[in-house]
Each structure stands twice: as C-alpha cells, then as structure tokens.
Design a protein around this motif. Structure first.
Motif, short mmCIF file in Angstrom:
data_model
loop_
_atom_site.label_atom_id
_atom_site.label_comp_id
_atom_site.label_asym_id
_atom_site.label_seq_id
_atom_site.Cartn_x
_atom_site.Cartn_y
_atom_site.Cartn_z
N VAL A 290 -10.36 69.96 43.98
CA VAL A 290 -9.33 67.89 43.69
C VAL A 290 -11.12 67.59 42.93
CG1 VAL A 290 -9.06 65.50 44.57
CG2 VAL A 290 -8.10 67.87 45.53
N LEU A 291 -12.00 67.18 43.55
CA LEU A 291 -13.06 66.68 42.59
C LEU A 291 -13.06 66.27 41.05
CD1 LEU A 291 -14.89 64.01 43.53
CD2 LEU A 291 -16.86 65.81 43.47
N VAL A 292 -13.53 68.43 40.84
CA VAL A 292 -13.61 68.70 39.77
C VAL A 292 -12.20 68.54 38.85
CG1 VAL A 292 -14.03 71.05 38.34
CG2 VAL A 292 -14.96 70.39 40.63
N LEU A 293 -11.09 68.43 39.60
CA LEU A 293 -9.76 68.21 38.54
C LEU A 293 -9.94 67.12 38.14
CD1 LEU A 293 -6.94 70.75 40.97
CD2 LEU A 293 -8.13 70.88 38.12
N ALA A 294 -10.64 66.40 39.83
CA ALA A 294 -9.48 64.99 39.33
C ALA A 294 -10.54 63.96 37.51
CB ALA A 294 -10.31 63.48 40.66
N LEU A 295 -12.55 65.21 37.84
CA LEU A 295 -12.94 64.70 37.38
C LEU A 295 -12.78 65.17 35.37
CD1 LEU A 295 -16.17 63.90 35.92
CD2 LEU A 295 -17.13 65.92 36.96
N ALA A 296 -12.19 66.11 35.66
CA ALA A 296 -11.39 66.46 34.44
C ALA A 296 -10.54 65.98 33.59
CB ALA A 296 -10.91 68.07 34.12
N ALA A 297 -9.32 64.80 34.76
CA ALA A 297 -8.28 64.81 34.14
C ALA A 297 -9.14 62.98 33.82
CB ALA A 297 -7.43 64.25 35.49
N GLY A 298 -10.50 61.99 35.10
CA GLY A 298 -10.71 61.24 34.26
C GLY A 298 -11.62 61.00 32.73
N THR A 299 -11.74 61.99 33.21
CA THR A 299 -12.44 62.86 31.90
C THR A 299 -11.25 62.13 30.52
OG1 THR A 299 -14.58 63.51 32.42
CG2 THR A 299 -14.22 63.46 30.03
N ALA A 300 -10.93 63.46 30.20
CA ALA A 300 -9.53 63.31 29.56
C ALA A 300 -9.46 61.37 29.30
CB ALA A 300 -8.58 64.21 29.32
N ALA A 301 -8.59 60.91 30.43
CA ALA A 301 -8.14 59.73 29.87
C ALA A 301 -8.94 58.62 29.25
CB ALA A 301 -7.98 59.57 31.95
N VAL A 302 -10.29 58.24 29.53
CA VAL A 302 -10.94 57.71 30.01
C VAL A 302 -11.71 57.60 27.99
CG1 VAL A 302 -13.64 56.42 29.87
CG2 VAL A 302 -12.70 57.45 31.57
N ALA A 303 -11.94 59.04 27.71
CA ALA A 303 -12.33 59.42 26.59
C ALA A 303 -11.14 59.41 25.80
CB ALA A 303 -12.79 61.10 26.11
N ALA A 304 -10.14 59.49 25.83
CA ALA A 304 -9.07 58.55 24.65
C ALA A 304 -8.88 57.43 24.53
CB ALA A 304 -7.89 59.41 26.06
N LEU A 305 -9.28 56.72 26.07
CA LEU A 305 -9.31 55.20 25.73
C LEU A 305 -10.75 54.53 24.67
CD1 LEU A 305 -8.78 52.43 26.65
CD2 LEU A 305 -10.55 52.65 28.18
N PHE A 306 -11.17 55.69 25.07
CA PHE A 306 -12.96 55.03 24.15
C PHE A 306 -12.42 55.22 22.04
CE2 PHE A 306 -16.03 55.48 27.76
CZ PHE A 306 -15.77 54.10 28.10
N ALA A 307 -11.48 56.62 22.27
CA ALA A 307 -11.74 56.77 20.99
C ALA A 307 -10.52 55.91 20.23
CB ALA A 307 -10.40 58.22 20.97
N ALA A 308 -9.22 55.56 21.43
CA ALA A 308 -8.36 54.94 20.82
C ALA A 308 -9.33 53.07 20.43
CB ALA A 308 -7.36 54.18 21.58
N TYR A 309 -10.25 53.28 20.62
CA TYR A 309 -11.17 51.91 20.07
C TYR A 309 -12.62 52.53 19.59
CZ TYR A 309 -7.53 49.29 22.33
OH TYR A 309 -6.61 49.25 22.43
N PRO A 310 -12.87 52.19 18.31
CA PRO A 310 -14.08 53.35 17.61
C PRO A 310 -15.45 52.56 18.30
CG PRO A 310 -11.85 53.97 16.76
CD PRO A 310 -11.61 52.62 17.46
N LYS A 311 -14.94 51.15 18.50
CA LYS A 311 -16.65 50.33 17.98
C LYS A 311 -16.54 50.68 20.37
CE LYS A 311 -14.63 46.81 14.56
NZ LYS A 311 -14.32 45.86 14.70
N LEU A 312 -15.54 50.80 20.36
CA LEU A 312 -16.65 50.85 21.89
C LEU A 312 -18.14 51.92 22.33
CD1 LEU A 312 -13.55 51.03 23.61
CD2 LEU A 312 -15.39 48.48 24.00
N SER A 313 -17.53 53.04 21.26
CA SER A 313 -18.48 54.37 21.12
C SER A 313 -18.50 54.90 20.02
CB SER A 313 -17.75 54.66 22.93
OG SER A 313 -18.51 55.97 22.92
N TRP A 314 -19.74 55.61 19.68
CA TRP A 314 -19.98 56.60 19.32
C TRP A 314 -19.77 57.86 19.63
CZ3 TRP A 314 -23.69 60.49 18.73
CH2 TRP A 314 -24.54 61.08 19.98
N ASN A 315 -19.41 58.33 20.53
CA ASN A 315 -19.26 59.51 21.62
C ASN A 315 -18.38 59.23 22.64
OD1 ASN A 315 -19.36 62.22 22.54
ND2 ASN A 315 -21.18 62.59 21.84
#
Length: 209
Positions: free
Chosen positions: A100-125
C-alpha cells in the motif's frame, strides 16, 4: 549580514547549513528512538524552508512543509506510545502495508507531477519534485508508525533530493549526504535488531499500531 559564505570554492547558504545540522541531530535522535526527534525535525524543516524560498524548488519546499506537519503528528503518536509501553515500539510493516505504501507513493507522485506540469512556473522538473514531495510523506508516515521500512524510504528520497539540492546551489545539503547515509545505516541496523527482538516477544501497543 550575509546569508552565505564561501568554503572550498563553493557558496554555502547559512540557512541551508543550519537546517541540515539540525536535521542530522534529528536523524540521530530517531535512530535512538527519542521522541525529541520530532521537534528537531520540525525546527529543521522550518529553517530549510527559509533557505529554499525564492528558488524554483517546490519539491524541496513541499518536503519540508510535510516534515513540519508530519512531525506534529509523529510527536503526538510517539508520546502516546511511550506512555502506553514505556518506550517507542518499532516493528516491520506487513507485506500488505508495504504494498500500500509503494502504491500510494507511485500514485501520489503521478498526481503531484501532473499538478506541477500543469503549472510550469512551479517547477523545472515536475517528476523529481513530485517524487521528493510524496516520498517524504511516505517516509515520515512510516516513521510515525514505527516501521523499520521508513529508513529505506528515506534512502530512496535522499538519493534524488541530495544531488537535486547540489544542482540548485545548496551545497551543504549535498555535502551532508555522507553523514546522513552513515546515520541512516546505523539507524536501520538498530531498528531492525529491535524489531526482531519485539517480534519474539508479546505484541505491545504504543507506536507500532
């Protein structure tokens, strides 16, 4: 007053240095299963946020924000466990909890990365920032639960966040990695040994809930 100085040809930010020194102390206290690890982590997080402000590093800022919030919860949880059993109880997570911890890490990373990608000024990576952000939450959750696996989670986060810090000019963060790594290994051995001992004894309540 200057906020940085030069050492060995590198600019060292004072807030970065102070925050990481406090963080080293917090890690050592965690190894010793001292409740004081939590207020130390809270203070380190607050100092490091001031160091990262102004940089395009939402993952590291978010990491420290998570450290502060989770430290309050972990502090409460470990205090309660110590009152119940007289010490902070540690144990191995079950295979289900690990999954559950590994799956939550994978899902959380994907969700937060999508958020950062939607607002490019927030992050260069976005992916790295998201991984650091989510991995820190997973590691601190595991620590608050008293799981031995939290040490592995910290290693997984630091492998990315330390070179990332160096690339952004936070040299002291990178230079302390060796000390962090030694403390993490010592803490892992200590918790692993303690958990194996607890495994053969009657199950206690406390932190390992």
């Amino acid at each position: 007053m200057t906020d940085s100085f030069t050492a060995f040809g590198e600019q060292v930010k004072i807030a970065d240095m102070v925050g990481n020194l406090i963080g080293l102390g917090a890690l050592a206290l965690g190894w010793r299963r001292s409740v004081l690890t939590w207020p130390a982590q809270l203070l380190a997080g607050a100092v490091l946020i001031t160091a990262y402000l102004g940089a395009q590093m939402p993952g590291l800022i978010g990491k420290q924000a998570i450290v502060i919030v989770t430290a309050v919860w972990g502090w409460t949880r470990w205090n309660r466990g110590r009152r119940d059993t007289g010490e902070v109880t540690v144990r191995f997570a079950s295979w289900t909890q690990r999954a559950v911890l590994v799956l939550a890490l994978a899902a959380g990373t994907a969700a937060v990365a999508a958020l950062f990608a939607a607002y490019p000024k927030l992050s260069w990576n976005p992916l790295l920032d998201a991984y650091i952000f989510t991995g820190t939450l997973a590691a601190m959750y595991a620590q608050a639960r008293g799981w031995v696996e939290f040490w592995f989670a910290w290693i997984a986060v630091d492998v990315i966040s330390v070179p990332y810090s160096y690339a952004h000019g936070y040299v002291f963060s990178a230079l302390t990695f060796t000390i962090y790594f030694v403390l993490v290994l010592a803490g892992l051995v200590s918790w692993w040994t303690k958990a194996r001992t607890v495994r053969t004894a009657p199950r206690a309540q406390g932190v390992a809930a």
